[in-house]
Motif scaffolding. Structure first.
Motif, PDB file in Angstrom:
ATOM      1  N   PHE A 115       0.737  -1.274  -0.067  1.00 52.73           N
ATOM      2  CA  PHE A 115       0.013  -0.144   0.084  1.00 52.73           C
ATOM      3  C   PHE A 115       0.902   1.281  -0.072  1.00 52.73           C
ATOM      4  N   TYR A 116       1.974   1.266   0.757  1.00 54.89           N
ATOM      5  CA  TYR A 116       2.790   2.622   0.736  1.00 54.89           C
ATOM      6  C   TYR A 116       3.369   2.716  -0.776  1.00 54.89           C
ATOM      7  N   SER A 117       3.748   1.407  -1.169  1.00 52.89           N
ATOM      8  CA  SER A 117       4.615   1.706  -2.478  1.00 52.89           C
ATOM      9  C   SER A 117       3.635   2.239  -3.504  1.00 52.89           C
ATOM     10  N   LEU A 118       2.215   1.768  -3.508  1.00 53.65           N
ATOM     11  CA  LEU A 118       1.274   2.331  -4.317  1.00 53.65           C
ATOM     12  C   LEU A 118       0.949   3.792  -3.953  1.00 53.65           C
ATOM     13  N   PRO A 160       4.451   8.703   2.588  1.00 58.52           N
ATOM     14  CA  PRO A 160       4.360   8.446   1.059  1.00 58.52           C
ATOM     15  C   PRO A 160       4.787  10.046   0.423  1.00 58.52           C
ATOM     16  N   TRP A 161       4.142  10.984   1.042  1.00 58.65           N
ATOM     17  CA  TRP A 161       4.218  12.118   0.257  1.00 58.65           C
ATOM     18  C   TRP A 161       5.659  12.732   0.827  1.00 58.65           C
ATOM     19  N   ILE A 162       6.179  12.471   1.760  1.00 57.88           N
ATOM     20  CA  ILE A 162       7.558  12.922   2.225  1.00 57.88           C
ATOM     21  C   ILE A 162       8.616  12.031   1.144  1.00 57.88           C
ATOM     22  N   SER A 180       3.534  10.472  -6.343  1.00 57.43           N
ATOM     23  CA  SER A 180       4.532  11.103  -7.093  1.00 57.43           C
ATOM     24  C   SER A 180       3.906  11.594  -8.561  1.00 57.43           C
ATOM     25  N   GLY A 181       3.147  10.699  -9.062  1.00 56.93           N
ATOM     26  CA  GLY A 181       2.409  10.908 -10.505  1.00 56.93           C
ATOM     27  C   GLY A 181       1.618  12.031 -10.500  1.00 56.93           C
ATOM     28  N   SER A 182       0.896  12.061  -9.347  1.00 53.90           N
ATOM     29  CA  SER A 182      -0.271  13.223  -9.382  1.00 53.90           C
ATOM     30  C   SER A 182       0.665  14.554  -9.200  1.00 53.90           C
ATOM     31  N   GLY A 183       1.688  14.612  -8.400  1.00 54.29           N
ATOM     32  CA  GLY A 183       2.654  15.871  -8.287  1.00 54.29           C
ATOM     33  C   GLY A 183       2.838  16.299  -9.672  1.00 54.29           C
ATOM     34  N   GLN A 184       3.395  15.672 -10.349  1.00 53.55           N
ATOM     35  CA  GLN A 184       3.949  16.083 -11.731  1.00 53.55           C
ATOM     36  C   GLN A 184       2.742  16.627 -12.545  1.00 53.55           C
ATOM     37  N   LEU A 185       1.764  15.794 -12.636  1.00 51.69           N
ATOM     38  CA  LEU A 185       0.516  16.285 -13.417  1.00 51.69           C
ATOM     39  C   LEU A 185      -0.083  17.588 -12.987  1.00 51.69           C
ATOM     40  N   PRO A 211      11.270  12.685  -6.550  1.00 50.95           N
ATOM     41  CA  PRO A 211       9.988  12.906  -7.539  1.00 50.95           C
ATOM     42  C   PRO A 211       9.764  12.067  -8.410  1.00 50.95           C
ATOM     43  N   HIS A 212      10.729  11.250  -9.098  1.00 50.80           N
ATOM     44  CA  HIS A 212      10.505  10.600 -10.418  1.00 50.80           C
ATOM     45  C   HIS A 212      10.479   9.073  -9.934  1.00 50.80           C
ATOM     46  N   ILE A 213       9.888   8.836  -8.926  1.00 46.56           N
ATOM     47  CA  ILE A 213       9.955   7.344  -8.556  1.00 46.56           C
ATOM     48  C   ILE A 213       8.828   6.657  -8.886  1.00 46.56           C
ATOM     49  N   PHE A 214       7.836   7.291  -9.900  1.00 47.37           N
ATOM     50  CA  PHE A 214       6.419   6.620 -10.233  1.00 47.37           C
ATOM     51  C   PHE A 214       6.572   5.186 -10.753  1.00 47.37           C
ATOM     52  N   LEU A 215       7.560   4.961 -11.946  1.00 45.83           N
ATOM     53  CA  LEU A 215       7.488   3.504 -12.251  1.00 45.83           C
ATOM     54  C   LEU A 215       8.240   2.758 -11.421  1.00 45.83           C
ATOM     55  N   LEU A 216       9.112   3.140 -10.561  1.00 51.62           N
ATOM     56  CA  LEU A 216       9.903   2.064  -9.692  1.00 51.62           C
ATOM     57  C   LEU A 216       9.239   1.814  -8.712  1.00 51.62           C
ATOM     58  N   ALA A 217       8.219   2.679  -8.178  1.00 54.50           N
ATOM     59  CA  ALA A 217       7.346   2.419  -7.066  1.00 54.50           C
ATOM     60  C   ALA A 217       6.411   1.399  -7.659  1.00 54.50           C
ATOM     61  N   LEU A 218       5.793   1.375  -8.689  1.00 50.46           N
ATOM     62  CA  LEU A 218       4.815   0.552  -9.137  1.00 50.46           C
ATOM     63  C   LEU A 218       5.634  -0.857  -9.400  1.00 50.46           C
ATOM     64  N   ASN A 219       6.769  -0.813  -9.817  1.00 52.34           N
ATOM     65  CA  ASN A 219       7.516  -2.196 -10.238  1.00 52.34           C
ATOM     66  C   ASN A 219       7.747  -2.746  -8.689  1.00 52.34           C
ATOM     67  N   TYR A 220       8.186  -2.262  -7.784  1.00 49.62           N
ATOM     68  CA  TYR A 220       8.331  -2.815  -6.279  1.00 49.62           C
ATOM     69  C   TYR A 220       6.958  -3.295  -6.027  1.00 49.62           C
ATOM     70  N   ALA A 221       6.089  -2.396  -6.188  1.00 44.34           N
ATOM     71  CA  ALA A 221       4.457  -2.902  -5.608  1.00 44.34           C
ATOM     72  C   ALA A 221       4.171  -4.314  -6.202  1.00 44.34           C
ATOM     73  N   GLY A 222       4.448  -4.538  -7.532  1.00 47.32           N
ATOM     74  CA  GLY A 222       4.029  -5.645  -8.088  1.00 47.32           C
ATOM     75  C   GLY A 222       4.812  -6.679  -8.162  1.00 47.32           C
ATOM     76  N   GLY A 223       6.507  -6.299  -8.409  1.00 41.47           N
ATOM     77  CA  GLY A 223       7.549  -7.603  -8.254  1.00 41.47           C
ATOM     78  C   GLY A 223       7.497  -8.175  -6.789  1.00 41.47           C
ATOM     79  N   PHE A 224       7.170  -7.355  -5.821  1.00 36.33           N
ATOM     80  CA  PHE A 224       7.347  -7.906  -4.226  1.00 36.33           C
ATOM     81  C   PHE A 224       6.083  -7.912  -3.617  1.00 36.33           C
ATOM     82  N   GLY A 225       5.457  -6.859  -3.485  1.00 41.13           N
ATOM     83  CA  GLY A 225       4.337  -6.813  -2.587  1.00 41.13           C
ATOM     84  C   GLY A 225       2.958  -7.573  -3.152  1.00 41.13           C
TER      85      GLY A 225
END
Length: 406
Positions: free
Chosen positions: A96-99, A325-327, A105-110, A333-347
Motif C-alpha cells: 500500500f505504501y509503494s502504491l 509517502p508524500w515525504i 509522485s505521479g499526481s504531483g507531476q501532473l 520525485p521521479h519514482i513513479f515507475l520504480l514504485a509500481l515495479n516494487y509494488a508488483g514485483g514484491f508486494g
C-alpha cells in the motif's frame, strides 16, 4: 436470493473488480512493455490475467472456509498462524505504501503541469501532490458519501478521456510500429502487469456482497478481471502504435527518467489534441487510483490498529496514509515507475500469489479444513507449487532488472 438481486449483485461486483484493476498502472504499462514489443506484451498480459485470476480463486476458497467476513490478514493468521499474520501485515504495508508513493509522485507531476499552464508560473511537484492529498484527506474525514460522489465524477472523467483517446489516437496508429519484438526484454514487464490485475483485497467483501454464492463469485472474478485485460490491450495498441521506437529512443528515455506514458507521447508527437486528452486521462487515472487505495488503506489501518473512525481517528489515519509517502515522493520525485515495479514485483506477488497458495496448502493438506459448499480450485498440489514457482520467478525478474538496469 432472487434472480434479479443475484444479477444486480454480480454486475456490481464485476464493475468493482474492473475499477480496482484499471488505474494508474496504465500509465506505466506501455513504458515498461514497449521495449519488448506489442505481441509479446499481449501474451504476457494474458498470462498475468490467468495467473492473478487463479490466485483470486484460491483466496476465494480460503475465504469460504470461514463463515464470518475476514480480511486477508485474518485468513493468514487462521491458516498459517502468527507468522502468517505478521508476514501479511508487513506485505500489506509495503504494497500500500509503494502504491501511495507512486500515485502521489505521479499526481504531483501532473498537477504542477496543470497549474503552470493556467497561471504561467512554475509550480514544484511537491506542491501539486500536497494539494491533492489535502483534498483527499478532507474528503475522507467528511465521510464516505462525499467520497463516493466525488469518485463518480472522477470515474466519469476517466471513462470519457479514455474513449476519446482511443478514438482520436486510434486513427493515427501505425501498424508497422506494432511489429517490433524482443522476447528477452519482454518478461521484465511482468511485475507491473501483475499489480495491474490486483483486486484480491476485494474478495472477502464481495463474497459477503453476493451472499457467499460461489458461482456468482467465480463469475465476478473472471469477468471482472477480463474487462481490464481488454482495456489494457487496446491501450497498448494505441500508445505503442503512436510512438516511434526510433533514434531518439523515446520509451527508453522516459523509462530511465521514471515518468509516465503520456510523457513519452508528448515527446514523440509534440503538442496536439491527443496529447492534451492523454494528460487529462493520466490525471483521472492517477487520482482515482490514489483515492481508492487511500480508502482501503484507511480501513486497513483502522482495523489493524483498532482506531475508531471518529473525526480525530480519521485525521490520524489520513496522516499515516498520506504523509509518509508524500515525504518519500518529495525526496524522489521521479519514482513513479520504480514504485509500481516494487509494488508488483514484491508486494503483490507475495500477498496475492505466494500467500493464497500457502494458505490453501495449509488448509487442505495440514489442517484438513472442510469446505461447506464443496468449492475447491482445481489443480491440487501441483497447481499450488506452480503458483509459488511463478511468484518466485517474478521476484527474481525484478531483482535482475534492478541489478542490470534493464
Amino acid at each position: 436470493m432472487s434472480s434479479s438481486h443475484s444479477s444486480g449483485s454480480s454486475l456490481g461486483g464485476i464493475l468493482l473488480v474492473a475499477g480496482c484493476c484499471i488505474g494508474a498502472g496504465m500509465l506505466g504499462l506501455p513504458i515498461l512493455s514497449a521495449l519488448g514489443g506489442f505481441k509479446p506484451s499481449i501474451i504476457l498480459f494474458t498470462l498475468s490475467w490467468l495467473f492473478m485470476s487463479f490466485t483470486a480463486l484460491l483466496l476465494l476458497e480460503v475465504n469460504l472456509w470461514f463463515q464470518d467476513e475476514i480480511s486477508i490478514v485474518s485468513m493468514a493468521e487462521r491458516t498459517l498462524g502468527p507468522i502468517g499474520k505478521i508476514i501479511a501485515w508487513a506485505i500489506f504495508l509495503f504494497l500500500f505504501y509503494s502504491l501511495m508513493v507512486a500515485y502521489i509522485s505521479g499526481s504531483g507531476q501532473l498537477i504542477s503541469d496543470f497549474l503552470q499552464q493556467i497561471f504561467s508560473i512554475a509550480f514544484p511537484a511537491w506542491l501539486g501532490s500536497l494539494i491533492l492529498i489535502s483534498i483527499f484527506a478532507g474528503l475522507i474525514c467528511i465521510g464516505m458519501h462525499v467520497v463516493d460522489q466525488f469518485n463518480r465524477v472522477l470515474m466519469g472523467g476517466l471513462i470519457c478521456t479514455y474513449i476519446l483517446l482511443v478514438i482520436l489516437g486510434g486513427m493515427h496508429v501505425n501498424p508497422d510500429l506494432l511489429t517490433r519484438q524482443n522476447w528477452f526484454i519482454a518478461p521484465f514487464a511482468f511485475p507491473i502487469m501483475i499489480i495491474s490485475f490486483g483486486f484480491h483485497n476485494l474478495v472477502p467483501s464481495l463474497t459477503t456482497y453476493v451472499n457467499r454464492n460461489t458461482k456468482e463469485m467465480q463469475k465476478i472474478i473472471l469477468i471482472g478481471s477480463f474487462i481490464p485485460l481488454l482495456v489494457y490491450v487496446v491501450w497498448e495498441w494505441v500508445i505503442l502504435g503512436l510512438i516511434p521506437f526510433g533514434e531518439n529512443e523515446t520509451f527508453q528515455t522516459v523509462l530511465d527518467s521514471g515518468e509516465m506514458a503520456t510523457t513519452a507521447l508528448q515527446k514523440a508527437i509534440g503538442h496536439s489534441w491527443v496529447v492534451d486528452i492523454a494528460h487529462y486521462f493520466a490525471f483521472f487515472a492517477v487520482v482515482t487510483s490514489c483515492l481508492g487505495v487511500a480508502l482501503s488503506f484507511v480501513d486497513f489501518l483502522s482495523d489493524g490498529l483498532n482506531v475508531k473512525k471518529s473525526l480525530a481517528g480519521k485525521i490520524f489515519l489520513s496522516f499515516l496514509v498520506f504523509f509518509p509517502p508524500w515525504i518519500f515522493a518529495c525526496l524522489f520525485p521521479h519514482i513513479f515507475l520504480l514504485a509500481l515495479n516494487y509494488a508488483g514485483g514484491f508486494g503483490a506477488v507475495i500477498l496475492f500469489g505466494i500467500l493464497p497458495a500457502a494458505m490453501v496448502w495449509a488448509g487442505r493438506y495440514v489442517y484438513s479444513i472442510s469446505q461447506p459448499n464443496d468449492f475447491k480450485v482445481a489443480g491440487g498440489k501441483s497447481a499450488l507449487i506452480f503458483v509459488m514457482i511463478v511468484s518466485l520467478a517474478i521476484m527474481i525478474l525484478q531483482v535482475v532488472r534492478e541489478l542490470k538496469g534493464i
